[in-house]
Design an enzyme around this catalytic site. Structure first.
Site, PDB file in Angstrom:
ATOM      1  N   GLN A 114       0.814  -1.216   0.000  1.00 50.32           N
ATOM      2  CA  GLN A 114       0.000   0.000   0.000  1.00 50.32           C
ATOM      3  C   GLN A 114       0.849   1.268   0.000  1.00 50.32           C
ATOM      4  OE1 GLN A 114      -2.440  -0.510   3.505  1.00 50.32           O
ATOM      5  NE2 GLN A 114      -3.319  -2.432   2.750  1.00 50.32           N
ATOM      6  N   HIS A 176      -1.090  -0.015   5.857  1.00 56.22           N
ATOM      7  CA  HIS A 176      -1.648   0.992   6.766  1.00 56.22           C
ATOM      8  C   HIS A 176      -0.760   2.219   6.948  1.00 56.22           C
ATOM      9  CE1 HIS A 176      -4.392  -2.246   8.820  1.00 56.22           C
ATOM     10  NE2 HIS A 176      -4.433  -2.277   7.497  1.00 56.22           N
ATOM     11  N   GLU A 279     -15.744   2.937   9.377  1.00 56.28           N
ATOM     12  CA  GLU A 279     -16.370   3.995  10.173  1.00 56.28           C
ATOM     13  C   GLU A 279     -16.387   5.349   9.472  1.00 56.28           C
ATOM     14  OE1 GLU A 279     -15.001   2.296  14.590  1.00 56.28           O
ATOM     15  OE2 GLU A 279     -14.363   4.295  13.924  1.00 56.28           O
ATOM     16  N   TYR A 289     -10.715   7.467  19.548  1.00 60.26           N
ATOM     17  CA  TYR A 289     -11.746   6.853  18.707  1.00 60.26           C
ATOM     18  C   TYR A 289     -11.790   5.328  18.831  1.00 60.26           C
ATOM     19  CZ  TYR A 289     -12.795  11.463  17.181  1.00 60.26           C
ATOM     20  OH  TYR A 289     -13.195  12.783  17.199  1.00 60.26           O
ATOM     21  N   TYR A 300      -9.801 -10.880  10.425  1.00 56.69           N
ATOM     22  CA  TYR A 300      -9.863 -11.471   9.095  1.00 56.69           C
ATOM     23  C   TYR A 300      -9.997 -12.986   9.173  1.00 56.69           C
ATOM     24  CZ  TYR A 300      -8.618  -7.037   6.906  1.00 56.69           C
ATOM     25  OH  TYR A 300      -8.626  -5.736   6.457  1.00 56.69           O
TER      26      TYR A 300
END
Length: 407
Positions: A114, A176, A279, A289, A300
């Site tokens: 990513q 991430h 979210e 949060y 997963y």
């Protein structure tokens, strides 16, 4: 600015937008309070009633051939800058032409998984200083991090590349990075950082995702910087010796959408859950949060991550999505091309391959949600300076799309 990008490269598909109820509270029924049978002159038509009604849009493909585009921003002359994850910066002219030559001056970076060249934003005073800001992945497969750099745009090249922020905890693998950038009205910059990765990935002998509850690391947090990377003296944890002074909010998994409502100054975000539990959040400084202590997401491999979905000292999401939509790209609409959509939120979806048009009430609660099908993974959604909504699709042959009103 009035752009004339009217030549689609793909035949448009007209989208009927049927209102779909979401998991949040249902809308209140409207009540007709007008009086009948009055022999009086009709009231003058309100300006709002005179606005064109937009109840459907068609996605017009303006540009093809982008390799995994990630973020976009407009220059004052109407040109559009687009980042490509493999490490290229592209320019689309105000007439809709993609320059075949990438902008020079982007350094080497970590472009696995990513990682790569991710978000982009212009300095609020770009017209006087030419600063462009980039979020990207740096390092190796064994030690990498999200960084923010700025550089001056000079013709078709970048100069004076300067790293102003680096996540203070290295991680391994290519997951991430977060990386959304957002300028606040006071000229400070928010940067969203991912939690580091999924199990079994560890940092310091603990699951990487637990770093999201660690106030001393930037992983799983939103940080707030001055434009040179220094610490604003009113950051919420500035006087907390147990916290990094750049911390602004924490307990996030992987924010991929970050937007400011320019009317209310409310900051909104979307973040990925693991297996479901994506979210939509209203962000505020100093708040927790919850990830991974409270979540609607599952492992997963199956089974709950935690038995808790709420705590009084943690902020609940405004809404969440299960199964996952993989939200990426976010805009709060404040233009005149779709006048009935004022203040509504537009959230792209990588897995759902659509845009969620989300209506919120005066208290910020979701009352309606409508999908706008796109047919490719949606990476970014932005309102252009011409008032249209623009979309980037994440593919080897990614597209730049404009949502065109059809009624």
């Amino acid at each position: 600015m009035n752009f004339q990008w009217f030549t689609p490269l793909l035949a448009p598909i007209v989208l009927g937008l049927a209102i779909a109820s979401c998991a949040a509270s249902p809308p209140e029924n409207g009540t007709d309070t007008s009086e009948a049978g009055q022999a009086t002159d009709p009231a003058p038509e309100s300006p709002e009633a005179a606005l064109p009604v937009v109840d459907s849009v068609e996605p017009l493909t303006l540009v093809e051939g982008l390799e995994h585009p990630w973020g976009m921003t407009w220059l004052p002359n109407g040109d559009l800058l687009i980042t490509e994850r493999p490490g290229r910066l592209r320019r689309v002219s105000s007439s809709g032409e993609l320059d075949p030559t990438p902008i020079a001056g982007v350094p080497d970076m970590f472009t696995a998984g990513q990682g790569g060249l991710l978000d982009i934003a212009l300095h609020p005073d770009f017209e006087t200083n030419n600063w462009v800001y980039f979020a990207y992945a740096d390092g190796t497969s064994q030690a990498n991090r999200t960084q923010v750099a700025r550089a001056r745009l000079e013709d078709n090249a970048l100069a004076d590349w300067e790293v102003i922020f680096a996540v203070n905890q290295d991680k391994s693998d290519g997951q991430h990075f977060g990386s959304r950038l957002l300028w606040l009205p006071d000229g400070t910059l928010l940067v969203a950082i991912g939690d580091g990765g999924n199990p079994p990935l560890q940092i310091g002998g603990d699951l990487a995702r637990n770093q999201a509850q660690n106030l001393q690391t930037h992983l799983g947090a939103v940080v707030r910087l001055r434009d040179d990377g220094s610490v604003p003296d009113d950051n919420p944890f500035i006087d907390d010796p147990t916290a990094d002074p750049l911390m602004w909010s924490y307990g996030h998994r992987n924010i991929q959408g970050l937007a400011l409502d320019p009317t209310t100054n409310q900051v909104w975000s979307t973040e990925h859950g693991a297996r479901g539990g994506d979210e939509l959040n209203r962000l505020a400084p100093g708040e927790n949060y919850g990830w991974p202590i409270v979540t609607f997401s599952e492992e997963y491999s199956g089974g709950p991550i935690t038995s808790e979905t709420s705590r009084p000292d943690m902020v609940n999401p405004v809404t969440y999505w299960t199964p996952a939509t993989a939200p990426s790209g976010l805009a709060v609409y404040r233009g005149d091309r779709y006048p009935q959509w004022q203040g509504q939120i537009f959230a792209g979806g990588l897995v759902s391959q659509d845009i969620k048009r989300i209506e919120v009430d005066a208290n910020g609660n979701v009352v309606n949600e409508t999908p706008i099908p796109i047919g490719q993974r949606v990476r970014d959604v932005r309102q252009g300076p011409d008032g249209y909504l623009y979309v980037l699709t994440d593919a080897a042959n990614g597209r730049l799309i404009r949502l065109e009103p059809t009624s």
